[in-house]
Design an enzyme around this catalytic site. Structure first.
Site, short mmCIF file in Angstrom:
data_model
loop_
_atom_site.label_atom_id
_atom_site.label_comp_id
_atom_site.label_asym_id
_atom_site.label_seq_id
_atom_site.Cartn_x
_atom_site.Cartn_y
_atom_site.Cartn_z
CG HIS A 292 -1.93 -1.14 1.44
ND1 HIS A 292 -1.31 -2.34 1.98
CD2 HIS A 292 -2.81 -1.82 0.48
CE1 HIS A 292 -2.53 -3.01 2.30
NE2 HIS A 292 -3.05 -3.21 1.09
FE1 FES Z 1 0.14 -1.50 3.40
FE2 FES Z 1 2.37 -1.59 3.91
S1 FES Z 1 1.45 -0.62 3.48
S2 FES Z 1 1.03 -3.87 4.11
#
Ligand code: FES
Length: 200
Positions: free
Chosen positions: A165
């Site tokens: 993410h």
């Molecule tokens: Fe979501 Fe690392 S940014 S698990």
């Protein structure tokens, strides 16, 4: 389970971005941890031994072969431990960061008080600031960030980048761009000699 000769330990990988000296020894467990950047940690964690067995586990790691600019990953209690021998520039970059620039102001260091601030000194090994030892698990949803392997994108802060993410960590393993809410955790460890550490 001592790793007195880590150069022959198949659970350890050696990465060198500066010289690209390709000494990469990756065991199956480490490969799952390092290469599985898009795999959520809880899925891997289900395969671990039970907690009563793991609670006794500690490992010794010989850092002598790890030159400045190199990083290795070892497995401890079923988790990847990122160990980076930081360069002078990486240390300076981390030291120059003000606490109010951090998403998470706490050191998250099992060797210090829970309230210890996330200064570089509180993240790095005591009196051995080139060494950073931390649990290589993103604090958002548990992916394994990139930044250990040759050619990995390390994010705009030169540390680690989580492809799940987009969280980014600096050269002290502190989260600088979320959604990860906390810095990567420092496990309990200590130097048992100038070049060896015991984790756990
Ligand atoms: Fe979501 Fe690392 S940014 S698990």
């Amino acid at each position: 389970m001592a790793n007195s000769d880590s150069s022959t330990d198949p659970s350890i990988s050696y990465d060198d971005d500066s010289s690209r000296r390709d000494v990469i020894l990756i065991g199956a467990a480490a490969l799952a941890a390092i290469g599985g950047a898009a795999v959520l940690w809880p899925l891997l964690d289900q395969m671990n031994p039970d907690a009563s067995t793991l609670s006794l586990a500690s490992i010794d790691v010989d850092l002598a072969p790890v030159e400045e600019g190199q990083a290795i990953t070892v497995m401890w209690r079923g988790k990847p431990i990122f160990i980076r021998h930081r360069t002078a520039q990486e240390i300076k970059d981390a030291e120059d960061v003000k606490l109010d620039q951090l998403i998470d102001p706490l050191a998250r260091n099992a060797n210090l008080a829970d309230t210890a601030p996330a200064t570089d000194a509180n993240r790095a090994a005591p009196d051995k600031e080139p060494w950073l030892v931390m649990i290589g698990i993103c604090t958002h949803l548990g992916c394994i960030p990139k930044g250990q392997s040759i050619g990995d994108y390390k994010g705009e802060f030169g540390g680690w980048f989580c492809p799940c993410h987009g969280s980014q960590y600096d050269t002290a393993g502190r989260v600088r761009i979320g959604p990860a809410p906390e810095n990567m955790y420092i496990p309990p460890y200590a130097f048992s000699s100038d070049t060896k550490i015991k984790i756990g």
